[in-house]
Structures are given as C-alpha cells and as structure tokens.
Scaffold this active site. Structure first.
Site, mmCIF file in Angstrom:
data_model
loop_
_atom_site.group_PDB
_atom_site.id
_atom_site.type_symbol
_atom_site.label_atom_id
_atom_site.label_comp_id
_atom_site.label_asym_id
_atom_site.label_seq_id
_atom_site.Cartn_x
_atom_site.Cartn_y
_atom_site.Cartn_z
ATOM 1 N N GLU A 54 20.660 50.970 -30.581
ATOM 2 C CA GLU A 54 21.331 50.884 -31.621
ATOM 3 C C GLU A 54 21.997 52.133 -32.050
ATOM 4 O O GLU A 54 23.099 52.563 -32.552
ATOM 5 C CB GLU A 54 20.491 50.603 -32.725
ATOM 6 C CG GLU A 54 20.408 48.942 -32.691
ATOM 7 C CD GLU A 54 19.165 48.704 -31.678
ATOM 8 O OE1 GLU A 54 18.535 49.531 -31.364
ATOM 9 O OE2 GLU A 54 19.078 47.439 -31.477
ATOM 10 N N HIS A 123 13.276 41.045 -38.018
ATOM 11 C CA HIS A 123 14.930 40.651 -37.810
ATOM 12 C C HIS A 123 15.367 40.190 -39.188
ATOM 13 O O HIS A 123 16.661 39.794 -39.386
ATOM 14 C CB HIS A 123 14.821 39.503 -36.884
ATOM 15 C CG HIS A 123 14.416 39.886 -35.580
ATOM 16 N ND1 HIS A 123 12.928 40.250 -35.085
ATOM 17 C CD2 HIS A 123 15.047 40.208 -34.174
ATOM 18 C CE1 HIS A 123 13.037 40.517 -33.791
ATOM 19 N NE2 HIS A 123 14.349 40.595 -33.400
#
Length: 324
Positions: A54, A123
């Site tokens: 990321e 998540h």
C-alpha cells in the site's frame, strides 16, 4: 435518466474521465483484473495491477501527480490506508502548499468502508475523520449512484488529492443517474427532504436510514429535514447552518465512532455559529468506539438504525412541545 448500481456508476465515471483526459490513469490492488473493460479500451499502460504494497501504491501516484498526470488508485479496504498515510498525508496533502502553488496534486484515492459484509475489524473501519483532519486533502463519501458518478468525476478533475470513500453495502444498490455528462461539485450538500421541526444530517449509507426515519417521524407529526453532506471536506457549512436556523434542532448520524468524528465537528460548528437558534441540545448517533465485529448481526447493531433516529428526533421535538 438511466438505472445504474453504485459500482456501475463508478465504472462509468472512470471510463468517461479517461476518455476525456489522457492524463488519467488507474492502478491498485487487482484493478486490471476487476476492470477488464478499462484495460481493453485504454490499455495496460493506463490501468495496472500492483503488488500488495500500500505504501508503494500511494507513493507512486503522488510522484505521478507532481509530474502532471492525474492518477486514481484503488486501495480496496479503508483500513489499508493506514499503511499509506505518509504518502497521502505527508506528501500529497502538503506538497502543493510547500511548493507555493507551483505544483498540483490531482490524485484520487478509492477505499471501501462500512458494515454489512462481515469482513472483520482489519477490513472494516470508518476512517474518514482522520483524513478530514489532514490539511490539503478533500474527503468525499456519497450515498447514491448519481452522486457516486458526479462526485467522482469532480474528484478526478480536481487539482488536489481527494479521498473517495465507498460504502461496501452500497455497491450493488441501484439508482437513477442522469444520462450524459453528470458532474456534482465538491463541497455542496444536498437537502433531500425539507422540514421544519428537526434537521437530520448524515452521509454514506446512513443517509438512507435518515430518509426512512423521516417518513416514520412524519407519521408522528414531526417534520424532519434530511441533509446528505456528500463531501465531508470542504464542508457545506452554509446549508447546515441555514437548516438548523430554520428547525432549531439537529441530529447528526454516522456509522463512524463518535470521538473526534464528523458529527463532533458539526456539533461544534452549529454551537459556535447558530447557538441562538437551537431549541434543544445537538444529538449525535454514531457507531461504537470499538473494532468492527465479523458477525453481520453485531455489525448492524453498531450502525445507527432508523428506529434510533426516530426515537432521538421525536424526543427532541415532542419534549420541547410538552415543556412549551
């Protein structure tokens, strides 16, 4: 008008902007795999899969934006943003200011958030307030298909980095979307229902809960005004204050936790600039200050539901009428 799901509205906006401006490119975790139509039309140079890294995914578009491109990246789930905050907050968010306006940073970051899929705490985490707090960033969180398309097109044309949060449960929700060119300006809230007794302010999927609550409140004789913020930063202060000065009561509803949330900012704004109009204290209905559970039932228990909104708003209005 055309009927599109939120996911289709997002795809439509991406395709239209990539056709309009050859500088727009997209990359992220699986984007070339999940959007083969974009790869077929625009090629692998402009639509690329990335490694599951990321910090790299966010750092690359910051450099690309500084060099004149207009990248959009997809980081999938919002909690993954914590791995890329240096590039987003410390670089993209600040470098336009640090350059004295010599550079633009037209970078859009897509991230999914919200309860409803049972994907667990790592998540599912509503992080929008963190990015509202970061200077140089704009933050968008739509509630319906038309706004997803119109606001994404505006975000892709903006010269600043824009965080674009997409609630997971809204993805397959259909809605009417204007055919042809459809752009919704950033920073403009929408009054979805006019009312005189209480203002309900929300964004993302809890906007729908507020509209349901407003219908139920009408049966109790309470006329609720419903405002969809659409953009959290810049915030449409004028629309908020105008509504509260009319109704005298405010309930702010969002799924994110209460501490330092968007609701707290709105409550402070109204208290500072429209205190004289308030007939009762500002109320906030939010999610709990706790990690999201994996259980769908427990997830729903943490999201402000229409019943709670009705109870809170009716309590404000009817108690005031009794005391009067």
């Amino acid at each position: 008008m055309q009927e599109l799901t939120v996911n289709d509205a997002v795809s439509s906006a991406l395709a239209e902007e990539m056709r309009r401006d050859p500088r727009v490119l997209m990359f992220g975790e699986g984007v070339a795999t999940t959007r083969p139509d974009l790869v077929a039309e625009f090629g692998s140079e402009r639509v690329r899969n990335t490694p599951l890294a990321e910090a790299v995914i966010a750092g690359t578009p910051a450099g690309a934006a500084a060099m004149g491109l207009r990248p959009v990246i997809d980081l999938l789930y919002a909690p993954f943003l914590t791995l890329s905050m240096d590039a987003i907050i410390n670089s993209a968010g600040k470098l336009r200011y640090l350059s004295g306006g010599q550079f633009a940073f037209p970078m859009v970051v897509l991230a999914r958030t919200g309860a409803g899929w049972g994907v667990g705490a790592q998540h599912n985490h509503n992080l929008e307030a963190m990015f509202v707090h970061a200077p140089g960033l704009k933050v968008v969180m739509p509630s319906n298909a038309a706004d997803f398309k119109g606001l994404l097109k505006s975000a892709l044309r903006d010269d600043n980095p824009v965080m674009f949060f997409m609630d997971m449960t809204l993805g397959h929700t259909p809605g009417a979307v204007p055919a042809g060119e459809h752009v919704v300006p950033l920073g403009q809230a929408a009054v979805l229902r006019s009312g005189r007794d209480v203002t309900l302010v929300s964004y993302s999927k809890t906007v729908g809960h507020c509209l349901t609550a407003a219908q139920e409140l009408a049966e109790l004789g309470v006329d609720a005004e419903v405002i969809d913020l659409r953009t959290l930063k810049p915030l449409d202060e004028a629309t908020l204050l105008r509504s509260v000065r009319k109704t005298g009561r405010l309930v702010v509803v969002h799924e994110a936790a209460a501490p330092c949330g968007v609701g707290a900012e709105i409550a402070a704004l109204v208290s500072e600039q429209a205190f004289e109009a308030l007939k009762s204290p500002v109320r906030r209905l939010t999610g709990p200050d706790a990690p999201a559970p994996s259980s769908w039932v427990l997830e729903q228990a943490g999201v402000p539901q229409p019943e709670a909104i009705v109870r809170t708003a009716a309590g404000l209005v009817l108690c005031d009428e009794v005391s009067a």
